[in-house]
Motif scaffolding. Structure first.
Motif, short mmCIF file in Angstrom:
data_model
loop_
_atom_site.label_atom_id
_atom_site.label_comp_id
_atom_site.label_asym_id
_atom_site.label_seq_id
_atom_site.Cartn_x
_atom_site.Cartn_y
_atom_site.Cartn_z
N UNK A 1 0.82 -1.21 0.00
CA UNK A 1 0.00 0.00 0.00
C UNK A 1 0.85 1.25 0.00
N UNK A 2 0.21 2.43 -0.10
CA UNK A 2 0.94 3.70 -0.19
C UNK A 2 1.87 3.98 0.98
N UNK A 3 1.56 3.47 2.17
CA UNK A 3 2.43 3.68 3.33
C UNK A 3 3.31 2.46 3.60
N UNK A 4 3.21 1.45 2.75
CA UNK A 4 3.97 0.22 2.93
C UNK A 4 5.41 0.33 2.45
N UNK A 5 6.30 -0.38 3.15
CA UNK A 5 7.72 -0.44 2.77
C UNK A 5 8.20 -1.87 2.91
N UNK A 6 8.88 -2.35 1.89
CA UNK A 6 9.49 -3.67 1.96
C UNK A 6 10.94 -3.55 1.53
N UNK A 7 11.83 -4.10 2.37
CA UNK A 7 13.24 -4.21 2.03
C UNK A 7 13.60 -5.68 2.12
N UNK A 8 13.92 -6.27 0.96
CA UNK A 8 14.11 -7.71 0.92
C UNK A 8 15.21 -8.09 -0.07
N UNK A 9 16.14 -8.92 0.39
CA UNK A 9 17.16 -9.45 -0.51
C UNK A 9 16.58 -10.58 -1.35
N UNK A 10 15.42 -11.10 -0.95
CA UNK A 10 14.81 -12.22 -1.67
C UNK A 10 13.29 -12.15 -1.53
N UNK A 11 12.63 -11.49 -2.48
CA UNK A 11 11.18 -11.38 -2.48
C UNK A 11 10.67 -12.19 -3.67
N UNK A 12 9.91 -13.26 -3.38
CA UNK A 12 9.38 -14.14 -4.44
C UNK A 12 7.88 -14.27 -4.26
N UNK A 13 7.13 -13.74 -5.23
CA UNK A 13 5.68 -13.80 -5.18
C UNK A 13 5.12 -14.06 -6.58
N UNK A 14 3.89 -14.48 -6.62
CA UNK A 14 3.21 -14.70 -7.90
C UNK A 14 2.86 -13.36 -8.54
N UNK A 15 2.26 -12.47 -7.75
CA UNK A 15 1.84 -11.16 -8.24
C UNK A 15 2.24 -10.10 -7.21
#
Length: 104
Positions: A59-73
């Motif tokens: 979302x607009x206020x969401x933050x993700x920091x990931x060396x390995x992000x695996x998703x379908x969509x």
């Protein structure tokens, strides 16, 4: 046979995929290795690896920091930093910060 929503059940948010069943609210944080089994929405902060066979919405206020992000969509309105592996679809909203490193 038709099914109707029970009185009092919240209506789904417009534009939110039907498989999104979990939520991390604004001001909350998760650190570590995250394995999801269904769609998930992030309006807080996630740091660590994330895997999901389904949809991840930032979302607009969401933050993700990931060396390995695996998703379908992946649907991004917030900030995503790191290495991404998207199975089927990457959707970047027009007002999202442009910090993405997708890997095919």
């Amino acid at each position: 046979m038709r099914f109707r929503r029970k009185t009092g059940d919240p209506a789904p948010e417009p534009g939110l995929p039907r498989d999104v069943l979990g939520f991390l609210g604004e001001g909350n944080r998760i650190d570590g290795e995250i394995h999801l089994t269904a769609g998930f929405r992030v309006d807080g902060r996630v740091s660590g690896s994330v895997r999901s066979p389904s949809t991840l919405v930032v979302g607009p206020t969401g933050e993700i920091e990931s060396a390995d992000l695996r998703v379908k969509t992946l649907s991004v309105s917030g900030l995503v930093r790191g290495r991404l592996r998207i199975g089927e679809r990457l959707e970047v909203r027009h007002d999202a910060p442009r910090t993405l490193d997708p890997v095919c």
